[in-house]
Structure formats: C-alpha cells, structure tokens
Design a protein around this motif. Sequence first.
Motif, PDB file in Angstrom:
ATOM      1  N   LEU A 107       1.201  -1.212  -0.043  1.00 19.67           N
ATOM      2  CA  LEU A 107       0.028  -0.071  -0.172  1.00 19.67           C
ATOM      3  C   LEU A 107       0.976   1.371   0.150  1.00 19.67           C
ATOM      4  O   LEU A 107       1.606   1.372   0.875  1.00 19.67           O
ATOM      5  N   ARG A 109       0.540   5.363  -0.616  1.00 19.85           N
ATOM      6  CA  ARG A 109      -0.237   6.608  -0.904  1.00 19.85           C
ATOM      7  C   ARG A 109      -1.650   6.284  -1.595  1.00 19.85           C
ATOM      8  O   ARG A 109      -2.032   6.807  -2.760  1.00 19.85           O
ATOM      9  N   ASP A 110      -2.387   5.325  -1.042  1.00 20.86           N
ATOM     10  CA  ASP A 110      -3.764   4.900  -1.558  1.00 20.86           C
ATOM     11  C   ASP A 110      -3.587   4.237  -2.579  1.00 20.86           C
ATOM     12  O   ASP A 110      -4.423   4.254  -3.635  1.00 20.86           O
ATOM     13  N   GLU A 111      -2.412   3.414  -3.137  1.00 22.50           N
ATOM     14  CA  GLU A 111      -2.335   2.747  -4.306  1.00 22.50           C
ATOM     15  C   GLU A 111      -1.705   1.347  -3.766  1.00 22.50           C
ATOM     16  O   GLU A 111      -1.019   1.258  -3.122  1.00 22.50           O
ATOM     17  N   LEU A 146      -8.436  -3.156   2.366  1.00 25.38           N
ATOM     18  CA  LEU A 146      -9.338  -2.329   3.050  1.00 25.38           C
ATOM     19  C   LEU A 146     -10.117  -2.725   4.223  1.00 25.38           C
ATOM     20  O   LEU A 146     -10.379  -1.899   4.931  1.00 25.38           O
ATOM     21  N   GLU A 153     -11.136   6.051   5.907  1.00 19.64           N
ATOM     22  CA  GLU A 153     -10.073   5.878   4.794  1.00 19.64           C
ATOM     23  C   GLU A 153     -10.482   4.823   3.553  1.00 19.64           C
ATOM     24  O   GLU A 153     -10.384   5.207   2.341  1.00 19.64           O
ATOM     25  N   ARG A 156     -12.728   7.314   1.324  1.00 16.78           N
ATOM     26  CA  ARG A 156     -11.714   8.175   0.351  1.00 16.78           C
ATOM     27  C   ARG A 156     -11.332   7.298  -0.777  1.00 16.78           C
ATOM     28  O   ARG A 156     -11.272   7.726  -1.955  1.00 16.78           O
ATOM     29  N   ILE A 157     -10.807   6.322  -0.406  1.00 14.78           N
ATOM     30  CA  ILE A 157     -10.022   5.258  -1.307  1.00 14.78           C
ATOM     31  C   ILE A 157     -11.194   5.056  -2.645  1.00 14.78           C
ATOM     32  O   ILE A 157     -10.723   5.105  -3.508  1.00 14.78           O
ATOM     33  N   SER A 160     -12.155   7.717  -4.732  1.00 14.05           N
ATOM     34  CA  SER A 160     -11.287   8.193  -5.768  1.00 14.05           C
ATOM     35  C   SER A 160     -10.723   7.277  -6.797  1.00 14.05           C
ATOM     36  O   SER A 160      -9.836   7.943  -7.565  1.00 14.05           O
TER      37      SER A 160
END
Length: 258
Positions: A107, A109-111, A146, A153, A156-157, A160
């Motif tokens: 994981l 930065r949200d990727e 997740l 969180e 948000r993920i 986006s």
Amino acid sequence: MTERLIQSIERAADVLELFLTSHPEQSIKEISNSLNLSKSTVHGIIKTLEHRGYLEQNSDNLKYRLGIKLFELGNYVGKNLDIGRIARPIIKDLVEELNETVHLVTLQRDELIYIEKVEGPSALTIYSHIGKRAPFHCTGVGKAILSQLSEEEVDRILSSVSMEAFTEFTMTNIEEIKSILPSIREQGYAFDDEEIELGLKCIAAPIFNHQGNVIASISCAAPKMRLDEERLPKVIEGIKQAAAEISRQLGYKGKNAS
C-alpha cells in the motif's frame, strides 16, 4: 562452539526488556527485585543507560522509563525494514508448498503496487506483474487491505478510484464492498472469485508493520477449478501463516502474529 556472551550487556538488555513486560516506570529497587540483581549492579546499569539516552528519570517520582534514544532506533529500524527482502523466502516456500502463484502487494499512498510475484509450476498468464497497480475493489489483496482501514479511509480510497467491472462478478458498488469488509477482518483473509479475471480465484491476507498498521497483503492466485472445497482450507491456512510470519518479521506483535 558456543559464543561467549558479555554478561554486562546481557543484564542491560534484561533491564530494558523489563519495561516492555512490566510497568512503564520503575525504581531501582523494583528492577533489582524483578531481575534478582543487587541494587549497586542495577544502579550502574541504569546510570549508564540514562547517560546514553536509553532511559530517563521522572523527576516527580524518581523512577525510570524508556528514553528517546530507543524511540529513534525503533523508527530507524521500522523505516529500513525491506518488506520485499523479508517476504521473498517466505513466498518461495509457500509457492513450493501450494504449487501456485503468489503475489505481494504494498500500500503506497492509496495505491496498491505489485512488488513480488513468484509463479507456480502451472502458472497462468494473468493480469499481474511487478510494478503494476492493483485495483482495490475486485482483488483479494485490495479487499484484505481495505478490511483493516477505517471507514473514512475506505470511503476516501473507493470514491477516488475507478470501479471498473472487469467481469460479470465484479462488485462496483461502494456500499456492497464495504458490507463484506467486517467478515474479511474477522476471518483474516479475502477472496477474489473471478472478479478481475474469469476462471481465476485468489485468496489474500493482510500484512502489518511494527506499529500495527496494514502496509501490504499477500495472495495465492490459481484457476478456480484447482481451489475446490477440498484444497481451499490448505491454501487459506498457508496464506494466513505466510502473512503472519512476514508481519512478525516486520515487528508486528498483534493478533495472529506467528
């Protein structure tokens, strides 16, 4: 030949480790009693450790506690642990055990980024390769991660990213995905059942760092026909154990750490 250990260093380590298993603040007398050492011996160890910043004294009660130097060392170790290096031999052993392809995803930065992939002897030509980004909503590795994040969180993920339907089994509704996360968290693993590629099934488990934060996940990918009811429990257990061992080597002390 048995290596010669230095007694004074052994005792200093015992003093420091006592703070991990007992009260966060202790007096020289308490340490002396716990370790069955003389007060003079403990006093010398304590003062040396205090001088180097590994312990500090509370001016209110004159007891000692762990110092900032240990915090600095812990942060340095955490930042420099190479998850790929740690996971590689564990993954190779798992591939030999299961004879299936195993992935490691981190994981960042949200990727989700594939950083390791070891193929089994009957490997498929599948979607993954090292450096590729993995979708959260339709992969076992994504859902495993997740499940360990806060609701904020997750919202948000998922709000986006593209919720592309790769197959007829892909879930594209955020609330539907969120509804399965509690059970994933409870059982300790996630499925991808033909959600990103028809005929492909994955089982994944989360990996945690020394601070207890989820930072990666590991998965086994195989044709659905090879992950039948008879074989599935072995694969699930293998993946969970591998994730727990990687987490343990990263310093994780929480639930399910092997």
